[in-house]
Design an enzyme around this catalytic site. Structure first.
Site, PDB file in Angstrom:
ATOM      1  NE  ARG A  99      -2.214  -2.444   2.603  1.00 48.85           N
ATOM      2  CZ  ARG A  99      -2.471  -2.864   3.919  1.00 48.85           C
ATOM      3  NH1 ARG A  99      -3.499  -2.027   4.590  1.00 48.85           N
ATOM      4  NH2 ARG A  99      -1.735  -3.952   4.409  1.00 48.85           N
ATOM      5  CD  GLU A 136      -0.076 -10.017  16.693  1.00 43.93           C
ATOM      6  OE1 GLU A 136      -0.588  -9.579  15.409  1.00 43.93           O
ATOM      7  OE2 GLU A 136      -0.705 -10.101  17.495  1.00 43.93           O
TER       8      GLU A 136
HETATM    9  P1  AMP Z   1       3.856  -2.133  12.192  1.00 43.60           P
HETATM   10  O1  AMP Z   1       4.982  -2.903  11.612  1.00 43.60           O
HETATM   11  O2  AMP Z   1       3.346  -2.971  13.373  1.00 43.60           O
HETATM   12  O3  AMP Z   1       3.963  -0.835  12.493  1.00 43.60           O
HETATM   13  O4  AMP Z   1       2.958  -2.334  11.130  1.00 43.60           O
HETATM   14  C1  AMP Z   1       2.666  -1.769   9.953  1.00 43.60           C
HETATM   15  C2  AMP Z   1       2.284  -2.582   8.665  1.00 43.60           C
HETATM   16  O5  AMP Z   1       1.183  -3.401   8.809  1.00 43.60           O
HETATM   17  C3  AMP Z   1       1.630  -1.440   7.505  1.00 43.60           C
HETATM   18  O6  AMP Z   1       2.186  -2.002   6.426  1.00 43.60           O
HETATM   19  C4  AMP Z   1       0.400  -1.727   7.778  1.00 43.60           C
HETATM   20  O7  AMP Z   1      -0.237  -1.610   6.482  1.00 43.60           O
HETATM   21  C5  AMP Z   1       0.043  -3.083   8.380  1.00 43.60           C
HETATM   22  N1  AMP Z   1      -1.203  -2.945   9.516  1.00 43.60           N
HETATM   23  C6  AMP Z   1      -0.906  -3.068  10.878  1.00 43.60           C
HETATM   24  N2  AMP Z   1      -2.059  -2.985  11.259  1.00 43.60           N
HETATM   25  C7  AMP Z   1      -2.659  -2.814  10.580  1.00 43.60           C
HETATM   26  C8  AMP Z   1      -4.170  -2.401  10.747  1.00 43.60           C
HETATM   27  N3  AMP Z   1      -4.900  -2.405  12.034  1.00 43.60           N
HETATM   28  N4  AMP Z   1      -5.074  -1.986   9.738  1.00 43.60           N
HETATM   29  C9  AMP Z   1      -4.529  -1.924   8.380  1.00 43.60           C
HETATM   30  N5  AMP Z   1      -3.085  -2.576   8.392  1.00 43.60           N
HETATM   31  C10 AMP Z   1      -2.361  -2.689   9.286  1.00 43.60           C
END
Ligand code: AMP
Length: 180
Positions: A63, A100
């Site tokens: 995205r 995760e």
């Molecule tokens: P993080 O590494 O935990 O900051 O996760 C960010 C990545 O995971 C991004 O590329 C987001 O597109 C995706 N992501 C994480 N949580 C969500 C959510 N609740 N809704 C949509 N995309 C998410």
């Protein structure tokens, strides 16, 4: 600022329990499909750098490619993809980062950004910040000056924006949602 936030928030669709129970998935396809919301989001993301020289915009698969491409065009900058391991054809730099469950790896072309170039990182959403942190490491490894990291959506309870700011990279986000 408040009305802008309201408009964009309304353009984002929330899917409950996707991709698994307990996650509220923030679906930006509705924002991307809405001409005025898409333009507004890109205009607001680039606003602080309008008129300043940014060499490259790096977008995180997938995205971040869509928003990053539009941001790069708006800033008259080049676009550089940051991809899952094994997708880029030329010599890459690679970093592992934790999800995760388990580890993943991302790459960018070693010559995607030249040393000293000013670059902005783009993704749709920042949650824990693990993905963006890995991307910032790659950009710095090849000598980029990471001017900022920008995201349409912040999940502030997960602390990701703070993690990136602690790396010395200013963060800009447009819409905040509570929870995960
Ligand atoms: P993080 O590494 O935990 O900051 O996760 C960010 C990545 O995971 C991004 O590329 C987001 O597109 C995706 N992501 C994480 N949580 C969500 C959510 N609740 N809704 C949509 N995309 C998410």
């Amino acid at each position: 600022m408040a009305s802008m936030t309201f408009d964009l928030e309304a353009a984002i669709r929330t899917i409950e329990d996707y991709p698994k129970d307990g996650i509220q998935f923030r679906d930006i396809t509705t924002l991307l499909g809405n001409p005025s919301a898409f333009r507004r989001a890109v205009d607001e993301l680039v606003h602080p750098w309008a008129g300043s020289k940014i060499d490259k915009v790096a977008g995180i698969e997938a995205r971040g490619f869509i928003i990053g491409g539009a941001v790069a065009h708006q800033l008259s900058a080049g676009f550089v993809p940051i991809r899952k391991r094994g997708k880029l054809p030329h010599e890459t730099v690679r970093v592992a980062y934790s999800l995760e469950y388990g580890l993943d790896e991302m790459e960018m072309h070693r010559d995607g950004i030249s040393p000293g170039e000013k670059a902005i990182l783009v993704d749709d959403l920042i949650a824990t910040g693990g993905t963006a942190e890995a991307a910032v490491k790659l950009m710095k490894e090849i000598g980029a000056e990471v001017v900022a990291a920008v995201f349409v959506i912040d999940l502030p309870e997960l602390g990701g924006a703070k993690k990136i700011e602690d790396l010395g990279v200013p963060v800009r986000t447009l819409v905040e949602f509570a929870g995960h």
